[in-house]
Scaffold this active site. Structure first.
Site, PDB file in Angstrom:
ATOM      1  N   ASN A   9       0.864  -1.171   0.000  1.00 42.15           N
ATOM      2  CA  ASN A   9       0.000   0.000   0.000  1.00 42.15           C
ATOM      3  C   ASN A   9       0.908   1.230   0.000  1.00 42.15           C
ATOM      4  OD1 ASN A   9      -1.771   2.059   0.568  1.00 42.15           O
ATOM      5  ND2 ASN A   9      -2.313   1.336   2.618  1.00 42.15           N
ATOM      6  N   LYS A  11       0.153   4.291  -0.257  1.00 40.40           N
ATOM      7  CA  LYS A  11      -0.466   5.467   0.378  1.00 40.40           C
ATOM      8  C   LYS A  11      -0.227   6.731  -0.471  1.00 40.40           C
ATOM      9  CE  LYS A  11      -0.063   3.092   4.742  1.00 40.40           C
ATOM     10  NZ  LYS A  11       0.096   3.137   6.187  1.00 40.40           N
ATOM     11  N   HIS A  98      -9.281   0.923   5.029  1.00 40.61           N
ATOM     12  CA  HIS A  98      -7.996   1.110   5.700  1.00 40.61           C
ATOM     13  C   HIS A  98      -8.197   2.031   6.904  1.00 40.61           C
ATOM     14  CE1 HIS A  98      -3.921   2.346   6.559  1.00 40.61           C
ATOM     15  NE2 HIS A  98      -3.537   1.257   5.932  1.00 40.61           N
ATOM     16  N   GLU A 100      -6.594   4.428   8.022  1.00 42.09           N
ATOM     17  CA  GLU A 100      -6.394   5.863   7.751  1.00 42.09           C
ATOM     18  C   GLU A 100      -7.643   6.462   7.116  1.00 42.09           C
ATOM     19  OE1 GLU A 100      -2.698   5.370   5.658  1.00 42.09           O
ATOM     20  OE2 GLU A 100      -1.787   4.732   7.533  1.00 42.09           O
ATOM     21  N   GLU A 170      -5.294  -5.288  10.457  1.00 42.45           N
ATOM     22  CA  GLU A 170      -4.281  -4.258  10.668  1.00 42.45           C
ATOM     23  C   GLU A 170      -4.542  -3.561  11.995  1.00 42.45           C
ATOM     24  OE1 GLU A 170      -2.300  -3.131   6.761  1.00 42.45           O
ATOM     25  OE2 GLU A 170      -3.941  -1.734   7.067  1.00 42.45           O
ATOM     26  N   GLY A 176       2.572   1.938  10.855  1.00 41.01           N
ATOM     27  CA  GLY A 176       3.499   3.068  10.727  1.00 41.01           C
ATOM     28  C   GLY A 176       4.193   3.435  12.031  1.00 41.01           C
ATOM     29  N   SER A 216       3.576  -2.466  10.280  1.00 37.92           N
ATOM     30  CA  SER A 216       5.031  -2.510  10.474  1.00 37.92           C
ATOM     31  C   SER A 216       5.673  -3.847  10.096  1.00 37.92           C
ATOM     32  CB  SER A 216       5.389  -2.126  11.914  1.00 37.92           C
ATOM     33  OG  SER A 216       4.957  -0.806  12.177  1.00 37.92           O
TER      34      SER A 216
HETATM   35  P1  PGA Z   1       2.992   0.029   7.689  1.00 34.32           P
HETATM   36  O1  PGA Z   1       1.530   0.240   7.083  1.00 34.32           O
HETATM   37  O2  PGA Z   1       3.541  -1.214   7.077  1.00 34.32           O
HETATM   38  O3  PGA Z   1       3.758   1.273   7.289  1.00 34.32           O
HETATM   39  O4  PGA Z   1       2.832  -0.083   9.173  1.00 34.32           O
HETATM   40  C1  PGA Z   1       0.691  -0.849   6.883  1.00 34.32           C
HETATM   41  C2  PGA Z   1      -0.601  -0.376   6.257  1.00 34.32           C
HETATM   42  O5  PGA Z   1      -1.058   0.736   6.579  1.00 34.32           O
HETATM   43  O6  PGA Z   1      -1.197  -1.085   5.422  1.00 34.32           O
END
Ligand code: PGA
Length: 254
Positions: A9, A11, A98, A100, A170, A176, A216
């Protein structure tokens, strides 16, 4: 056997040229890899979907997904993208729900339930994300939260619809942050999700759905997380932006 999937992803990162370069680097690096029963998906931002998909020389194993989609067919929804628009450039897979999107854009379970119908009505496929925030984990409410998110957004669908759904657990506290769920924590929730699905749709459906872990995942921890019996791959954020790291993560599932 369930399909293994590693999805990146991207983003809101990378301009058009950087997206094409990264996609091509990943493609070249996987050329020599044998990837049986494994899908490799990357999700650039909207403006870069077309150039990455149609104007970049990619190994045909690299699939392209969108990061979001509106539920309506068309209309006065400034700034949004429809299923038909994605379809028209050949995109068939979309990440939905997601954290976010839920957190910063107020995406609700109700909207997601509608988006899922739009995905299915358009013969598309969703990578459906869910997961608890830190306070919920601390209060030991994570099972309840996850079950609620799944039932609110997915349980109006039929068993057959699950052929077009990839799930991605997730935990928001791991996205992140550099903090990863332990392989045991991931396995515990993934097994729970499979049980929730089995109770609603039967074991055959539950056993066939790929459940990814996201939060992560890095080259250094991917293999251990992917070794869990109910973890079928990963949804990768930060580490998906570096070709070498992303390819090492793919190697972690082979
Ligand atoms: P990350 O994000 O690997 O940077 O923690 C995962 C995601 O948001 O799908």
């Amino acid at each position: 056997m369930r399909t293994k999937i590693v999805a990146g992803n991207w983003k809101m990162n990378l301009d058009v040229r950087a997206s094409q370069t990264l996609a091509q680097e990943i493609s070249e690096k996987i050329e020599k890899l044998e990837t049986p029963n494994t899908r490799i998906i990357i999700a650039p931002t909207f403006t870069n979907l077309y150039p990455v998909y149609h104007h970049t020389r990619l190994d045909n194993r690299v699939e392209i997904a969108a990061q979001n989609m509106h539920q309506a067919k068309s209309g006065a929804f400034t700034g949004e993208i429809s299923a038909e628009m994605l379809q028209s450039i050949g995109i068939k897979t979309v990440i939905l729900g997601h954290s976010e999107r839920r957190q910063y854009f107020n995406e609700t379970d109700t909207a997601l339930a509608e988006k899922m119908l739009t995905v299915l009505n358009n013969n598309m496929e969703a990578i459906f994300c869910f997961g608890e925030v830190l306070e919920e984990r601390k209060a030991e409410k994570h099972f309840e939260v996850v079950k609620g998110q799944l039932s609110n957004a997915l349980f109006h669908l039929s068993a057959n619809d699950f052929k077009s759904i990839i799930l991605a657990y997730e935990p928001v506290w791991a996205i992140g942050t550099g903090e990863t769920a332990t392989p045991e924590q991931a396995q515990e929730i993934h097994a729970f999700v499979r049980k929730v699905l089995a109770d609603k749709y039967g074991k055959v459906v539950a056993d066939q759905v790929s459940i990814l872990y996201g939060g992560s995942v890095k080259a250094s921890n991917a293999k251990e997380i992917f070794s869990q019996p109910d973890v079928d791959g990963g949804l990768i954020g930060g580490a998906a932006l570096i070709a070498d790291d992303f390819v090492k993560i793919i190697e972690g599932i082979l």
